[in-house]
Scaffold this active site. Structure first.
Site, short mmCIF file in Angstrom:
data_model
loop_
_atom_site.label_atom_id
_atom_site.label_comp_id
_atom_site.label_asym_id
_atom_site.label_seq_id
_atom_site.Cartn_x
_atom_site.Cartn_y
_atom_site.Cartn_z
N LYS A 1 47.79 -15.86 -11.91
CA LYS A 1 46.58 -15.67 -13.10
C LYS A 1 46.55 -17.41 -13.07
CE LYS A 1 46.60 -11.49 -14.21
NZ LYS A 1 44.89 -11.04 -14.19
N HIS B 1 46.75 -3.84 -22.34
CA HIS B 1 46.16 -3.65 -20.69
C HIS B 1 47.60 -2.93 -19.98
CE1 HIS B 1 46.74 -4.42 -15.99
NE2 HIS B 1 45.17 -4.59 -16.52
N GLN C 1 47.36 -13.44 -19.91
CA GLN C 1 46.25 -14.07 -19.85
C GLN C 1 46.08 -15.60 -20.83
OE1 GLN C 1 43.75 -13.38 -17.82
NE2 GLN C 1 44.12 -11.55 -17.22
N CYS D 1 41.65 -2.33 -16.56
CA CYS D 1 42.58 -1.32 -16.95
C CYS D 1 42.66 -1.65 -18.36
CB CYS D 1 43.60 -2.67 -16.65
SG CYS D 1 43.18 -2.57 -14.64
N ASP E 1 53.27 -10.65 -23.59
CA ASP E 1 52.46 -10.44 -22.87
C ASP E 1 51.41 -11.62 -22.59
OD1 ASP E 1 50.54 -9.63 -20.19
OD2 ASP E 1 49.76 -7.39 -20.98
N1 C6P Z 1 44.39 -8.12 -15.83
C1 C6P Z 1 42.50 -8.28 -14.98
O1 C6P Z 1 41.08 -8.52 -14.14
P1 C6P Z 1 49.23 -8.20 -13.07
O2 C6P Z 1 48.04 -7.47 -12.50
O3 C6P Z 1 51.10 -7.16 -12.97
O4 C6P Z 1 49.69 -9.47 -12.07
O5 C6P Z 1 49.19 -8.59 -14.72
C2 C6P Z 1 48.75 -6.94 -15.09
C3 C6P Z 1 48.34 -7.68 -16.36
C4 C6P Z 1 48.96 -7.79 -17.53
N2 C6P Z 1 48.49 -7.74 -18.78
C5 C6P Z 1 47.47 -7.92 -18.52
C6 C6P Z 1 46.76 -9.20 -20.06
C7 C6P Z 1 46.61 -9.11 -18.28
O6 C6P Z 1 45.17 -9.42 -18.36
C8 C6P Z 1 46.88 -8.46 -17.02
C9 C6P Z 1 45.78 -7.98 -15.90
C10 C6P Z 1 43.39 -8.47 -14.11
O7 C6P Z 1 42.11 -8.29 -16.08
C11 C6P Z 1 44.06 -7.20 -13.62
S1 C6P Z 1 43.40 -5.85 -14.03
#
Ligand code: C6P
Length: 415
Positions: free
Chosen positions: A235, A132, A212, A373, A209
């Site tokens: 999440k 991401h 997910q 992203c 990370d």
């Molecule tokens: N992905 C998706 O629709 P935040 O925005 O900080 O809560 O998470 C960022 C982030 C980082 N790593 C991974 C693997 C992610 O999937 C995400 C967030 C969402 O896939 C929003 S772009």
């Protein structure tokens, strides 16, 4: 030797569970909502909403500051939530749990702080091609600042990491490896235990990370031996605006503060400031107190249902979805890893993902479309984006059936 009894996971009563989530009962365009955008954010159960309301109506106050009754109550609840997080991921110490704004903020913290302390010109940071943007850009920024280089583990056509390339890239120049546990755009589950073991054998720390992963699979940071693990509250059925950075004490103690301000100090004079101990050294300013407490409630909720039961229900559902989607002619999966979780990305014929998303939306089916992203992933597959259906344990087979019907309808309209 006596045999240990195998206790089966409880089979979840999904229809009953769905009643916990008010928004799942709320129609969209006058029809029942089919919410398949859980990788973007999950819906919130009633207990989480009540916990937020309770905080603001019963003990809203600042933490770690006041001696008065409300402040003590808020502090206690906030620190209790930290304990819950530590328990949920099996951290050794509560002070290894840093409250942040989310995964993005957690990774920025490590990239900046670890990078300032440990990266020198000529060093390398190793990430993967399926990260991401939140696990790319912060490293790019610090590499630029420190004169280090960003290296990338490539992926194959299935959307899996090329582990033989990882072995080659893991040289003495690498100072940290930062990879996602589960890809948000491909659904690939990465072999993170293997990645961590190999990196550690070379004396290199690893950031996972977990954005997910936290909601789909049991996480034990001690068993994994992860050095850093980042995730977001929203999440995992908690609120937006709050997240977690787990870091091993030995690393966090070595790293300089990320931000300066209240709460992160021991003593301030104009000549010099000394810093607070962990975890407060990394928590400058008034935190999202309600968010932290309510995240604790969300974790309680998940624990009550059982993360292994959740995993099993989701695995069955995603297999069902995969089988049904496979039968749609001219649908192709983007990413077809042997081990997947959470999300399925696909394209149908030459239908643009946005058009598909809009037609599904009009049938009250919420999916995400675009690059998610992860622009480098889209570049690798040479596509503008994908349609992504992402699942939570509250989703049902009949929702998958509606998705399939929706796609067939879009095909009739656009192909
Ligand atoms: N992905 C998706 O629709 P935040 O925005 O900080 O809560 O998470 C960022 C982030 C980082 N790593 C991974 C693997 C992610 O999937 C995400 C967030 C969402 O896939 C929003 S772009």
């Amino acid at each position: 030797m006596t045999k240990r009894a195998v206790i089966p996971d409880p089979v979840l009563d999904i229809e009953q569970i769905r009643k916990d989530f008010p928004l799942l009962q709320t129609p969209v365009y006058g029809k029942p909502l089919v919410y398949l955008d859980n990788a973007a954010t999950t819906q919130k159960p009633q207990v989480v909403l009540e916990s937020l309301y309770n905080y603001y109506t019963r003990y809203n106050s600042n933490v770690h500051r006041g001696v008065h009754f409300l402040s003590q109550q808020a502090t206690e609840a906030y620190e209790q939530a930290r304990k819950k997080v530590a328990g949920f991921i099996n951290a050794r110490h509560e002070h290894e749990i840093i409250f942040t704004k989310g995964t993005t903020n957690s990774i920025n913290l490590v990239a900046s702080s670890f990078g300032k302390k440990f990266l020198q010109p000529g060093d390398e940071v190793l990430i993967s091609a399926m990260e991401h943007h939140s696990n790319i850009v912060p490293w790019q920024m610090i590499c630029e600042e420190r004169g280090a280089a960003l290296k990338v583990i490539p992926i194959n056509e299935q959307g899996e990491l090329r582990m033989e390339a990882f072995d080659e890239l893991l040289t003495g120049k690498v100072k940290i490896v930062a990879v996602t546990y589960i890809s948000n755009s491909l659904g690939t589950v990465n072999p993170i235990a293997e990645i961590i073991n190999k990196a550690h054998a070379a004396g290199i720390p690893v950031l996972i990370d977990g954005a997910q992963a936290i909601q789909h699979v049991p996480i034990d940071v001690r068993e994994l031996d992860a050095d850093f693990f980042a995730f977001s509250g929203h999440k995992i059925y908690g609120p937006t605006g709050v997240g977690i950075l787990y870091g091993k004490e030995e690393w966090l103690n070595e790293m300089p503060p990320y931000e300066g301000g209240g709460d992160m100090i021991k003593n301030v004079t104009f000549a010099k400031t000394t810093y607070n101990e962990l975890p407060f050294k990394f928590e400058a300013g008034t935190p999202d107190i309600a968010g932290g407490i309510v995240l604790g409630t969300a974790l309680d909720y998940v624990q009550q249902i059982g993360i292994t039961a959740i995993r099993r229900a989701e695995e069955e559902l995603i297999q069902y979805a995969y089988n049904r989607l496979s039968a749609i002619s001219s649908l192709r999966f983007i990413g077809d890893a042997g081990h997947r979780s959470g999300a399925i990305s696909f394209l149908v014929g030459d239908i643009h993902p946005f058009d598909m998303g809009e037609i599904l939306d009009k049938q009250s089916i919420a999916v995400r479309t675009g690059h998610h992203c992860t622009q480098p992933v889209m570049d690798f597959f040479n596509i503008p984006g994908t349609v992504r259906a992402s699942f939570a344990f509250y989703n049902t087979r009949s929702e998958v059936d509606l998705l399939v019907e929706g796609i067939e309808k879009a095909k009739r309209m656009l192909m």
